[in-house]
Scaffold this active site. Structure first.
Site, PDB file in Angstrom:
ATOM      1  N   GLU A 299       1.020  -1.264  -0.017  1.00 53.70           N
ATOM      2  CA  GLU A 299       0.010   0.095   0.064  1.00 53.70           C
ATOM      3  C   GLU A 299       0.958   1.189  -0.052  1.00 53.70           C
ATOM      4  OE1 GLU A 299      -3.372  -0.246   2.596  1.00 53.70           O
ATOM      5  OE2 GLU A 299      -3.789   1.944   2.309  1.00 53.70           O
TER       6      GLU A 299
ATOM      7  N   GLU B 110     -10.443   4.707   9.319  1.00 54.46           N
ATOM      8  CA  GLU B 110     -10.611   4.421   7.987  1.00 54.46           C
ATOM      9  C   GLU B 110     -11.003   2.744   7.948  1.00 54.46           C
ATOM     10  OE1 GLU B 110      -6.529   4.973   6.190  1.00 54.46           O
ATOM     11  OE2 GLU B 110      -7.431   7.360   5.685  1.00 54.46           O
TER      12      GLU B 110
ATOM     13  N   ARG C 295     -11.181  17.770  10.111  1.00 54.66           N
ATOM     14  CA  ARG C 295     -10.438  16.613  10.288  1.00 54.66           C
ATOM     15  C   ARG C 295      -9.400  16.826  11.081  1.00 54.66           C
ATOM     16  NH1 ARG C 295      -8.120  12.746   5.262  1.00 54.66           N
ATOM     17  NH2 ARG C 295      -6.490  11.677   6.704  1.00 54.66           N
TER      18      ARG C 295
ATOM     19  N   ASP D  75      -2.550  14.347   6.858  1.00 55.45           N
ATOM     20  CA  ASP D  75      -1.912  13.289   6.464  1.00 55.45           C
ATOM     21  C   ASP D  75      -0.755  13.289   5.352  1.00 55.45           C
ATOM     22  OD1 ASP D  75      -1.807  10.622   5.800  1.00 55.45           O
ATOM     23  OD2 ASP D  75      -3.728  10.394   4.470  1.00 55.45           O
TER      24      ASP D  75
ATOM     25  N   GLU E  91       3.674   9.133  -0.762  1.00 52.86           N
ATOM     26  CA  GLU E  91       2.193   8.947  -1.461  1.00 52.86           C
ATOM     27  C   GLU E  91       1.711  10.317  -1.989  1.00 52.86           C
ATOM     28  OE1 GLU E  91      -0.214   7.975   1.608  1.00 52.86           O
ATOM     29  OE2 GLU E  91      -2.030   8.123   0.602  1.00 52.86           O
TER      30      GLU E  91
ATOM     31  N   HIS F   2      -4.192  18.364   0.222  1.00 55.74           N
ATOM     32  CA  HIS F   2      -4.933  17.159  -0.299  1.00 55.74           C
ATOM     33  C   HIS F   2      -5.802  17.415  -1.633  1.00 55.74           C
ATOM     34  CE1 HIS F   2      -6.657  13.421   0.536  1.00 55.74           C
ATOM     35  NE2 HIS F   2      -6.063  13.571   2.022  1.00 55.74           N
TER      36      HIS F   2
HETATM   37  O1  GCW Z   1      -2.158   8.352   4.039  1.00 61.63           O
HETATM   38  C1  GCW Z   1      -3.135   7.483   4.350  1.00 61.63           C
HETATM   39  C2  GCW Z   1      -3.099   6.568   3.240  1.00 61.63           C
HETATM   40  C3  GCW Z   1      -3.564   5.071   3.542  1.00 61.63           C
HETATM   41  C4  GCW Z   1      -3.033   4.644   4.735  1.00 61.63           C
HETATM   42  C5  GCW Z   1      -3.388   5.680   5.884  1.00 61.63           C
HETATM   43  C6  GCW Z   1      -2.884   5.364   7.230  1.00 61.63           C
HETATM   44  C7  GCW Z   1      -2.322   2.498   5.567  1.00 61.63           C
HETATM   45  O2  GCW Z   1      -3.805   6.963   2.108  1.00 61.63           O
HETATM   46  O3  GCW Z   1      -3.231   4.274   2.445  1.00 61.63           O
HETATM   47  O4  GCW Z   1      -3.264   3.290   5.092  1.00 61.63           O
HETATM   48  O5  GCW Z   1      -3.003   6.831   5.536  1.00 61.63           O
HETATM   49  O6  GCW Z   1      -1.967   6.080   7.595  1.00 61.63           O
HETATM   50  O7  GCW Z   1      -3.300   4.643   7.875  1.00 61.63           O
END
Ligand code: GCW
Length: 703
Positions: free
Chosen positions: A181, A305, A349, A378, A406, A524
């Site tokens: 992932e 999530e 968030r 994130d 990412e 984002h």
């Molecule tokens: O950044 C996001 C990602 C997910 C990831 C999540 C997390 C593993 O898009 O893919 O899941 O964070 O940190 O849990």
């Protein structure tokens, strides 16, 4: 010291032949990046002459597998730096003689300190290496090779170091089927299918690379975990890895799925307060420790999530974490992630993790660490530091950063992340110190960027981020420039002229990405799911906080997320001094401008330009900077082997194209909202908005 080099050097510990080397020239060997920063390319000129004064001969006052490794690594490295072609010898019996050795190891010197601490000094005609534990000697060998490789004078070595943080972990988001992932470097490096019978040599090379930068643990599976990885057949596989990594000081950790008792053994519940559930985890922990006595512990993503967690049973994160902590006891650590936000919660968030966790301060067991991402959303190209740092004085907090890129152009964009992590580590929380000080009792975790690609990380420059993560977790006060130069010198070339061009290129690269993707604190805006490329127009996803529109809040009047008192007031989660710094758009660091403020398109920014013009200016600046990086790299072809030079050059071409795409698509979209003309002299997007919206990449990697 002997000046005449013998053809074969024999190296002895107290009783064992470890190593032999000859001065035969190295075989031509393709530079495909596999050797990472551990190439130990031959020194030249004076530095080489000085090193030739030393014989790769070593003596150690004790014998254990890690000390042997420390010696073998150092001897092999020295021989390589000297220009010899080392061959590993078969272990055999040979009396070691301290007097004859140029490198003398004492790896049980209790005066040196804990875990990895070491002291290295030129003494007499040789060098002494002392550590409190054998792993300290191993770290010392790598440190010494680094210094010598950078040209240090062997007769003037005086190095002492100790890790700043106990846990320096990679988190692999690798699934048991080999998919990674957010992985952009091929498939997983873990061959679960063939383990435990077959251990890929890569597992050793991986441990070695980690140890060379001080990383001391790996969570081997995705936080979006499969329960079956806790089954006995996987514990066997894990034990084989643990055995292979133990000599390198790498402990294994597992991501644990909270609902595992129901999934593996059909328990009716996974409620952390249920006695049967507690007994299940206790038995599971005992089973793991029976196979792996130094198992590091569990990492848990719960109620985030879609992952199961204690809240499914009306319990808190602390209830869940403490239940696992009790099962593990003093044998290891439970690392509980704070990356939580809910689809039902209307709260900004960026505020949710703080709201959920800060009230639990003091409720976590001693062997629980809460792992917090660098920023509150994130891993965006730019985020302020997470407000939880400093807000939980009675809880050990660990910093999580993302090495895999990412949101920073995957493996094809050059972005050196040390400056980004340094910024977080240095940030003064206003509540008991900098982020580095707050996380030092716990540690740092980096979401790994390793994969099956020959060069491990998907691109040569992405190796630098793995390297930088380890170096900063060991010593968060190292400057990004030091790290960049060290890495470049070991990976490519030590010439000053090369470093003078390549290091600045690396140092500015992350900010460049932020400029062409999300300037002025935007965040984002990536496409849905795979996060490849721009899609600021996405507004209709079921979960509102997954929509780019949720973050940019742009309309005909203005753009940005109001996180001041007139908006979500996320600012109030920071210490007053910090909040103060970000509260006034006229004086604040504008790199965070639209993260905290919603402003009119014609708002005057600090440059004197209107916000719209400033935004366009920064996009263009970002694109121009990538062009400049590509030119710089072209000019460095004389320093880098053809294979790797071309690979980097081709990635930069992708980055040039994608930077322009980010700029153009974003500008086309903002214009569709604000109807404003481009500042004079600015070129229009290459295509219309419909074109950018029509692009789709279902096959993008890492989903
Ligand atoms: O950044 C996001 C990602 C997910 C990831 C999540 C997390 C593993 O898009 O893919 O899941 O964070 O940190 O849990």
């Amino acid at each position: 010291m002997m000046r005449v080099r013998r053809l074969v050097n024999i190296v002895a510990t107290a009783g064992s032949l470890l190593f032999a080397s000859s001065v035969v020239a190295p075989a031509a060997h393709g530079e495909d990046g596999y050797d990472l920063w551990l190439r130990h390319a031959p020194l030249q000129g004076e530095a080489r002459a000085r090193l030739l004064d030393l014989e790769p001969t070593a003596y150690a006052s004790q014998d254990d597998v890690t000390t042997r490794l420390a010696i073998a690594e150092l001897m092999e490295g020295i021989a390589r730096l000297q220009g010899a072609h080392p061959i590993r010898g078969e272990p055999g019996d040979l009396p070691g003689a301290q007097a004859e050795a140029d490198f003398v190891f004492d790896c049980r010197d209790r005066t040196i300190g804990n875990e990895g601490a070491y002291a290295i000094r030129s003494e007499g005609e040789g060098i002494s290496i002392r550590a409190g534990e054998p792993v300290g000697c191993l770290y010392a060998s790598y440190a010494l090779l680094r210094e010598l490789g950078l040209g240090a004078d062997p007769s003037a070595i005086d190095l002492q170091s100790a890790p700043a943080m106990p846990l320096r972990l990679l988190n692999h988001w690798d699934n048991p089927d080999g998919h990674v992932e957010r992985g952009y470097a091929g498939r997983s490096i873990f061959d679960w299918w063939h383990l435990p019978e077959r251990l890929d040599q890569r597992m050793i090379d991986y441990a070695r690379a980690n140890a060379s930068v001080g990383i001391n643990g790996a969570v081997v599976n995705n936080v979006n975990a499969r329960a079956f990885m806790l089954e006995p057949r996987y514990i066997e596989k894990l034990a084989r890895l643990a055995d292979a990594w133990r000599p390198y000081g790498i402990r294994v950790y597992l991501s644990a799925r909270f609902s595992a008792p129901t999934e593996i053994d059909g328990l009716a519940t996974a409620d952390p307060l249920d006695p049967e559930v507690r007994a299940w985890w206790q038995a599971k922990a005992d089973e793991i420790y029976a196979a792996i006595p130094d198992f590091g512990g569990f990492l848990v993503k719960a109620n985030s999530e879609g992952q199961p967690g204690p809240q499914d049973y009306g319990r808190t994160h602390a209830d869940g974490a403490n239940m696992l902590a009790e099962a593990i006891g003093e044998r290891g650590t439970v690392i509980w992630r704070a990356f939580v936000y809910s689809a039902q919660d209307e709260t900004d968030r960026a505020k949710q993790a703080y709201d959920e966790f800060v009230p639990l301060d003091g409720a976590f067991a001693d062997n629980v660490i809460v792992q917090v991402k660098n920023g509150p959303v994130d891993f965006q190209p730019r985020e302020p530091f997470h407000p939880m740092f400093g807000a939980m004085p009675n809880t050990r907090l660990m910093l999580e950063v993302q090495i895999t890129k990412e949101y920073l152009g995957f493996a094809s964009h050059l972005a050196f992340l040390a400056p980004m992590w340094r910024e977080v580590l240095e940030a003064d929380t206003g509540r008991g110190g900098s982020v580095a000080e707050i996380v030092s009792p716990a540690g740092m975790a980096g979401v790994a960027n390793t994969g099956s690609d020959r060069n491990w990380s998907g691109s040569d420059f992405d190796q630098a981020n793995w390297y930088a993560f380890g170096r900063l977790a060991w010593d968060p006060s190292l400057s990004s420039e030091t790290i960049a130069r060290e890495w470049l010198a070991q990976t490519f070339d030590r010439e000053g002229a090369f470093l003078a061009e390549a290091a600045p290129m690396m140092l500015g690269s992350k900010e460049t990405v932020a400029r062409y993707m999300t300037p002025l604190g935007l965040a984002h805006l990536m496409a849905t799911g795979h996060h490849y490329g721009p899609a600021p127009w996405v507004c209709d996803l079921a979960r509102s906080e997954w929509n780019p529109c949720y973050y940019h809040r742009a309309d005909s009047e203005g753009i940005g997320f109001d996180r001041t008192a007139t908006g979500s007031n996320a600012l109030e989660q920071y210490a007053p001094a910090m909040a103060q710094d970000w509260s006034d758009p006229a004086t604040m660091d504008e790199r965070y401008l639209l993260w905290f403020h919603h402003l009119d398109w014609n708002y005057r920014t600090q440059s004197g330009r209107a916000l719209w013009d400033e935004l366009v200016h920064r996009y263009n600046q970002g694109v121009a900077e990538v062009d400049a990086m590509a030119r710089t790299w072209e000019g460095l072809s004389g320093y880098v082997d053809e294979e790797r030079h071309r690979a980097v050059a081709e990635s930069l071409r992708i980055q040039q194209r994608e930077a322009a795409w980010w700029r153009d698509a974003s500008i086309a979209y903002w214009q569709s909202l604000n109807g404003l003309r481009l500042p004079s002299g600015t070129r229009a997007p290459s295509h219309d908005l419909d074109y950018y919206r029509s692009l789709s990449f279902p096959e993008a990697p890492g989903q």
